[in-house]
Design a protein around this motif. Structure first.
Motif, short mmCIF file in Angstrom:
data_model
loop_
_atom_site.label_atom_id
_atom_site.label_comp_id
_atom_site.label_asym_id
_atom_site.label_seq_id
_atom_site.Cartn_x
_atom_site.Cartn_y
_atom_site.Cartn_z
N HIS A 32 2.30 -16.81 -14.13
CA HIS A 32 1.21 -16.83 -13.16
C HIS A 32 0.77 -15.42 -12.81
N GLU A 33 1.73 -14.52 -12.57
CA GLU A 33 1.36 -13.15 -12.22
C GLU A 33 0.63 -12.47 -13.36
N GLY A 34 1.05 -12.73 -14.60
CA GLY A 34 0.35 -12.15 -15.74
C GLY A 34 -1.08 -12.62 -15.83
N ILE A 35 -1.30 -13.92 -15.58
CA ILE A 35 -2.66 -14.47 -15.58
C ILE A 35 -3.49 -13.83 -14.47
N LEU A 36 -2.89 -13.72 -13.30
CA LEU A 36 -3.59 -13.15 -12.15
C LEU A 36 -3.98 -11.70 -12.41
N ARG A 37 -3.07 -10.92 -12.97
CA ARG A 37 -3.38 -9.52 -13.26
C ARG A 37 -4.50 -9.41 -14.29
N SER A 38 -4.45 -10.27 -15.30
CA SER A 38 -5.52 -10.26 -16.30
C SER A 38 -6.86 -10.63 -15.67
N TYR A 39 -6.83 -11.61 -14.79
CA TYR A 39 -8.04 -12.05 -14.10
C TYR A 39 -8.64 -10.91 -13.29
N ILE A 40 -7.80 -10.20 -12.55
CA ILE A 40 -8.27 -9.11 -11.70
C ILE A 40 -8.77 -7.93 -12.53
N ARG A 41 -8.07 -7.63 -13.63
CA ARG A 41 -8.51 -6.52 -14.48
C ARG A 41 -9.89 -6.79 -15.07
N ASP A 42 -10.18 -8.04 -15.37
CA ASP A 42 -11.49 -8.39 -15.92
C ASP A 42 -12.62 -8.15 -14.91
N ALA A 43 -12.26 -8.05 -13.63
CA ALA A 43 -13.28 -7.85 -12.60
C ALA A 43 -13.73 -6.41 -12.50
N SER A 44 -13.01 -5.51 -13.14
CA SER A 44 -13.33 -4.08 -13.04
C SER A 44 -13.82 -3.55 -14.38
N ALA A 45 -14.77 -2.64 -14.32
CA ALA A 45 -15.31 -2.03 -15.54
C ALA A 45 -14.46 -0.86 -16.02
N ARG A 46 -13.56 -0.40 -15.17
CA ARG A 46 -12.67 0.69 -15.53
C ARG A 46 -11.27 0.33 -15.03
N PRO A 47 -10.22 0.91 -15.63
CA PRO A 47 -8.86 0.55 -15.20
C PRO A 47 -8.64 0.83 -13.72
N LEU A 48 -8.10 -0.16 -13.02
CA LEU A 48 -7.73 0.03 -11.63
C LEU A 48 -6.44 0.84 -11.56
N SER A 49 -6.27 1.62 -10.52
CA SER A 49 -4.99 2.30 -10.34
C SER A 49 -3.91 1.25 -10.10
N LYS A 50 -2.67 1.61 -10.40
CA LYS A 50 -1.57 0.67 -10.20
C LYS A 50 -1.47 0.26 -8.74
N ASP A 51 -1.66 1.20 -7.83
CA ASP A 51 -1.57 0.88 -6.40
C ASP A 51 -2.61 -0.15 -6.00
N VAL A 52 -3.83 0.03 -6.47
CA VAL A 52 -4.90 -0.91 -6.12
C VAL A 52 -4.64 -2.28 -6.73
N GLU A 53 -4.29 -2.30 -8.02
CA GLU A 53 -4.02 -3.59 -8.67
C GLU A 53 -2.88 -4.32 -7.98
N ASP A 54 -1.79 -3.60 -7.68
CA ASP A 54 -0.66 -4.24 -7.00
C ASP A 54 -1.07 -4.79 -5.64
N ARG A 55 -1.92 -4.04 -4.94
CA ARG A 55 -2.36 -4.49 -3.60
C ARG A 55 -3.21 -5.75 -3.70
N LEU A 56 -4.05 -5.85 -4.73
CA LEU A 56 -4.90 -7.02 -4.91
C LEU A 56 -4.07 -8.24 -5.33
N VAL A 57 -3.02 -8.02 -6.10
CA VAL A 57 -2.18 -9.10 -6.59
C VAL A 57 -1.23 -9.62 -5.50
N GLN A 58 -0.75 -8.73 -4.64
CA GLN A 58 0.37 -9.02 -3.75
C GLN A 58 0.26 -10.31 -2.93
#
Length: 307
Positions: free
Chosen positions: A173-199
């Motif tokens: 589930h977390e892998g799917i969620l991270r992939s979903y969130i990454r697709d929302a950005s045109a450039r790589p999100l920082s790890k801190d931002v991605e972790d905060r969005l997933v948490q």
């Protein structure tokens, strides 16, 4: 800018005929300044708007909140066992909850708030105005869900097969969620931002994995059917601006033109190098667009001089 956090110490509780809603919120900025409300979409929280809210708070009174079932706010709770379960996170229910929160803030009729909405908060703001009578000084719609079809291909896949995704292990589930969130950005999100969005959607988060699936299932395009024919009323009642990332993979940029025409927008802007999470892809450009917009449609903010 993207790592800014704003706490939400205020709690609003509202009971309707069918549900109890608890919303965590805050306001920052001078008490007598023009009010601005930021509304986040899904699967986000007020965190996505924190940096922009803080930047505007020197000249505006800014309101931030986590919608029911997102961030720090629990989902809407049915009062009766036979209450339709789809109401707890539906966009119709979300609009009703926002309208109740808006009413609690008791804005003076001579100074209604400016509203800035992202993702499906666009439909929440539109529904609240058209079906609950919330008045806005202006409305800025940023990569919003408002014109069907809704969401990315993965969004629709999950929504249509939620029982399958409910059953996957937490790690998957977390892998799917991270992939979903990454697709929302045109450039790589920082790890801190991605972790905060997933948490919030992790097993240890405030909402949990199943809540993420539920929000996608309930954000159905049927909640646009009764209000989309009325979008022109919005543009007649207030100035509207549409802002869109040209690289939005969730909602194609051509949807901006359709929406701008539907709401009779005064202004429509495409932002190069930005995906759906435009506030992280192009934060400075979005900040400029918002500031220029607010300056053009409202009374002068604190420190400004009237021309």
């Amino acid at each position: 800018m993207s790592s800014t956090e704003i706490t939400l110490p205020q709690i609003f509780t509202h009971t309707s005929d069918t549900h109890t809603t608890t919303i965590h919120w805050t306001s920052i900025g001078p008490a007598n300044a023009p009010p601005v409300i930021f509304i986040h979409g899904t699967p986000w929280s007020s965190y996505t708007w924190a940096a922009h809210a803080l930047a505007l708070s020197t000249r505006y009174k800014v309101y931030l909140f986590d919608r029911p079932g997102f961030g720090a706010s629990p989902d809407r709770q049915p009062l009766h066992p036979d209450s339709p379960p789809e109401l707890d996170g539906s966009l119709s229910g979300q609009a009703a909850s926002f309208a109740a929160l808006y009413t609690s803030w008791a804005f003076h009729p001579s100074q209604p708030p400016h509203v800035i909405a992202h993702d499906n908060a666009g439909l929440v703001a539109l529904r609240a105005h058209l079906t609950h009578g919330t008045a806005y000084a202006s409305l800025c719609l940023v990569d919003v869900v408002a014109v069907p079809p809704f969401g990315s291909p993965l969004f629709r896949l999950i929504a249509q097969n939620h029982a399958v995704f409910d059953a996957v292990p937490d790690s998957v589930h977390e892998g799917i969620l991270r992939s979903y969130i990454r697709d929302a950005s045109a450039r790589p999100l920082s790890k801190d931002v991605e972790d905060r969005l997933v948490q919030p959607w992790t097993p240890a988060g405030t909402q949990g994995p199943q809540a993420f699936i539920r929000q996608l299932v309930q954000a159905d395009q049927r909640f646009a059917a009764d209000v989309e024919p009325r979008y022109a009323e919005v543009g007649a009642a207030m100035p509207v601006k549409v802002v869109w990332g040209t690289e939005d993979q969730w909602i194609p940029a051509e949807r901006a033109k359709t929406l701008a025409e539907g709401v009779a927008a005064r202004d429509s802007v495409l932002v190069d190098g930005a995906g759906h999470l435009i506030m992280f892809d192009q934060p400075e450009r979005l900040a400029v667009e918002i500031a220029v917009w607010l300056g053009s449609v409202g009374r002068p903010a604190l420190g400004d001089s009237a021309c």
